[in-house]
Design a protein around this motif. Structure first.
Motif, PDB file in Angstrom:
ATOM      1  N   ARG A  90       5.974   4.572   0.518  1.00 43.08           N
ATOM      2  CA  ARG A  90       4.696   4.014   0.772  1.00 43.08           C
ATOM      3  C   ARG A  90       4.971   2.676   0.681  1.00 43.08           C
ATOM      4  O   ARG A  90       5.611   2.077   0.072  1.00 43.08           O
ATOM      5  N   THR A  92       3.634  -1.541   1.287  1.00 40.57           N
ATOM      6  CA  THR A  92       2.356  -2.463   1.078  1.00 40.57           C
ATOM      7  C   THR A  92       1.951  -3.007   2.104  1.00 40.57           C
ATOM      8  O   THR A  92       2.933  -3.481   2.967  1.00 40.57           O
ATOM      9  N   ASP A  93       0.745  -3.670   2.267  1.00 40.56           N
ATOM     10  CA  ASP A  93       0.520  -4.444   3.836  1.00 40.56           C
ATOM     11  C   ASP A  93       1.034  -5.714   3.817  1.00 40.56           C
ATOM     12  O   ASP A  93       0.893  -6.232   4.906  1.00 40.56           O
ATOM     13  N   ASP A  94       1.759  -6.180   2.764  1.00 40.39           N
ATOM     14  CA  ASP A  94       2.698  -7.419   3.038  1.00 40.39           C
ATOM     15  C   ASP A  94       4.060  -7.220   3.018  1.00 40.39           C
ATOM     16  O   ASP A  94       4.864  -7.915   2.815  1.00 40.39           O
ATOM     17  N   SER A 117       1.914  -7.037  -3.019  1.00 34.95           N
ATOM     18  CA  SER A 117       0.412  -6.671  -2.883  1.00 34.95           C
ATOM     19  C   SER A 117       0.111  -5.272  -3.442  1.00 34.95           C
ATOM     20  O   SER A 117       1.076  -4.402  -3.432  1.00 34.95           O
ATOM     21  N   ASP A 118      -1.095  -5.028  -3.751  1.00 32.26           N
ATOM     22  CA  ASP A 118      -1.619  -3.983  -4.251  1.00 32.26           C
ATOM     23  C   ASP A 118      -1.911  -2.869  -3.259  1.00 32.26           C
ATOM     24  O   ASP A 118      -2.173  -1.633  -3.178  1.00 32.26           O
ATOM     25  N   ASP A 119      -2.310  -3.391  -2.115  1.00 34.72           N
ATOM     26  CA  ASP A 119      -3.004  -2.561  -0.962  1.00 34.72           C
ATOM     27  C   ASP A 119      -1.803  -1.721  -0.105  1.00 34.72           C
ATOM     28  O   ASP A 119      -1.086  -2.508   0.353  1.00 34.72           O
ATOM     29  N   ALA A 120      -1.959  -0.523   0.020  1.00 40.59           N
ATOM     30  CA  ALA A 120      -1.068   0.151   0.434  1.00 40.59           C
ATOM     31  C   ALA A 120      -1.312   0.333   2.363  1.00 40.59           C
ATOM     32  O   ALA A 120      -2.366  -0.153   2.781  1.00 40.59           O
ATOM     33  N   LEU A 121      -0.152   0.124   3.014  1.00 43.99           N
ATOM     34  CA  LEU A 121      -0.229   0.129   4.578  1.00 43.99           C
ATOM     35  C   LEU A 121      -0.638   1.447   4.950  1.00 43.99           C
ATOM     36  O   LEU A 121      -0.031   2.470   4.554  1.00 43.99           O
ATOM     37  N   ALA A 122      -1.623   1.667   5.583  1.00 43.15           N
ATOM     38  CA  ALA A 122      -2.137   3.084   6.004  1.00 43.15           C
ATOM     39  C   ALA A 122      -1.310   3.529   7.216  1.00 43.15           C
ATOM     40  O   ALA A 122      -0.846   2.763   7.914  1.00 43.15           O
ATOM     41  N   GLY A 125      -0.711   1.720  10.602  1.00 42.97           N
ATOM     42  CA  GLY A 125      -1.074   0.248  10.225  1.00 42.97           C
ATOM     43  C   GLY A 125       0.185  -0.510  11.129  1.00 42.97           C
ATOM     44  O   GLY A 125       0.986  -0.162  11.634  1.00 42.97           O
TER      45      GLY A 125
END
Lengths: 149, 276
Positions: A90, A92-94, A117-122, A125
């Motif tokens: 998994r 992250t988006d950064d 970052s806490d947001d995962a890269l889909a 992406g």
């Protein structure tokens, strides 16, 4: 009986041959028979000189995927690199993707450094933070002709 | 009585042109041979499928060409891989890059040595016997007997050999490749102490699908060339100049093997330059 013995040996020969063909194409040739078991992301680089299709993608020195396509973005003339990553990885988006060389003159590969970052890269992406490949020739040129500050 | 002037100029002219005549004769014969071979191949391929393939005959030929060649193919594959391992090691160790041995061995075997050496070995083992067998059938008039009984000799004799070659060459090449890579492992890793993990990992990283398919394209082309040439030489033993009967068969067998080997190497260069 003798006829069946001949047919059996022909069958064994054909199966052994096909086994070798399968080893060469699937294992060594990386032919994806069943859809592949990863997901795709893209990364946009300024320069991917020397990177090849099928090069490894590594994170912390561990292989997590392969480069599955390199093409030019017609809008801003940057290189779009498709990365096929293992399912259980998994990002992250950064996350930061950079192009490295194994050894001094070895093959190029893509190194991914994890972000905070806490947001995962889909899947599908785009990794925006990238570092282009370092051209050894350019570097030497800078030292020789005094471009270094 | 003096000769008429016209005949004398004619004689002189023909004497003057005799080298050109010789060149022309050789060229025409060569082109005719080439055309005959091409039509023969097309007819043989056509007769594999029309009427329906005769599977028992094809299986029999696969047994003869393929199964009986496994041992010799595996043997030369093993030794080719081993000698590549040795030679590659002594070259690469000078640059301190003996880790690349796996890539060197695998690429040279898969791209080049596998298809070519397999084809040459099968030419020697099966191609020669194809030419001799068909040649003897021709001079003992068995092929004419087949025609008399309304059995198409192309379908009965040539088509199964072509089909079996097209099946066997790629399979034997694959066996050669795998055994060769193992041979490189034996000499490189077991004898000279290269890390086996590095060896196989390098192979995995460098070999691409294009290399493998390129090798198989080569081996299919070689199969067609070798089977066609060997069958053609045997089938038309009676049409050769310079030898009758047993002498003709021996000449046919010799030229089948020599021609096949030369054509394999020439075609290899041409194919490589196309595939690169």
């Amino acid at each position: 009986m003798k006829k069946y013995a001949m047919e059996t040996s022909v069958g064994v020969f054909v199966l052994a041959g096909l086994l070798c063909v399968a080893y060469l194409t699937v294992k060594l040739g990386k032919l994806e028979v069943v859809g592949g078991d990863g997901y795709q992301v893209t990364a946009k680089f300024k320069d991917v000189t020397g990177l090849k299709n099928g090069a490894y993608v590594e994170m912390a020195g561990v292989r997590i995927g392969r480069v599955s396509g390199i093409r030019l973005d017609p809008k801003d003339h940057a290189a779009l690199v498709g990365l096929t990553l293992d399912k259980d990885v998994r990002l992250t988006d950064d996350a930061i993707a950079s192009i490295k060389t194994s050894g001094l003159i070895g093959d190029k590969f893509v190194k991914i450094s994890p972000g905070g970052s806490d947001d995962a890269l889909a899947p599908g992406g785009m990794i925006v933070e990238t570092e282009s490949s370092v051209d050894l020739g350019d570097l030497i040129g800078k030292y020789v002709f005094g471009g270094v500050k | 009585m003096p000769r008429p002037k016209a005949t004398m100029t004619q004689t002189a002219l023909s004497l003057l042109l005799s080298p050109a005549t010789a060149v022309g004769r050789v060229t025409l014969r060569f082109v005719a041979e080439l055309g005959g071979l091409f039509l023969f191949t097309l007819q043989g391929l056509w007769r594999i499928f029309v009427p329906a393939p005769s599977w028992p005959k094809i299986v029999q030929q696969v047994y003869f060409i393929g199964v009986k060649s496994i041992f010799v193919i595996a043997l030369i594959g093993l030794f080719t891989g081993m000698v590549l391992g040795l030679q590659g090691y002594y070259t690469l160790v000078k640059f301190g890059s003996e880790g690349l041995l796996g890539a060197a061995v695998a690429l040279s075997i898969i791209r080049e040595l596998g298809p070519v050496l397999t084809a040459i070995m099968i030419t020697g083992r099966a191609g020669s016997s194809m030419a001799a067998e068909l040649g003897i059938m021709r001079i003992s008039e068995q092929i004419d007997a087949l025609s008399t009984m309304d059995i198409n000799p192309m379908r009965f004799l040539v088509a199964p050999r072509l089909a079996a070659s097209l099946i066997c060459f790629p399979l034997l090449t694959a066996i050669f490749d795998v055994v060769g890579i193992l041979g490189g492992y034996l000499s490189g890793c077991v004898l000279l102490g290269i890390n086996p993990g590095v060896y196989f990992d390098r192979i995995d990283a460098t070999v691409e699908l294009a290399d493998v398919t390129g090798g198989f394209i080569k081996s299919v082309v070689f199969a067609l060339l070798v089977a066609a040439i060997c069958c053609y030489e045997g089938y038309f033993t009676h049409a050769r100049q310079g030898g009758f009967g047993a002498k003709g068969v021996s000449l046919a067998t010799t030229s089948a093997v020599v021609l096949s080997c030369v054509v394999i190497l020439v075609a290899d260069y041409v194919l490589t330059s196309f595939l690169l």
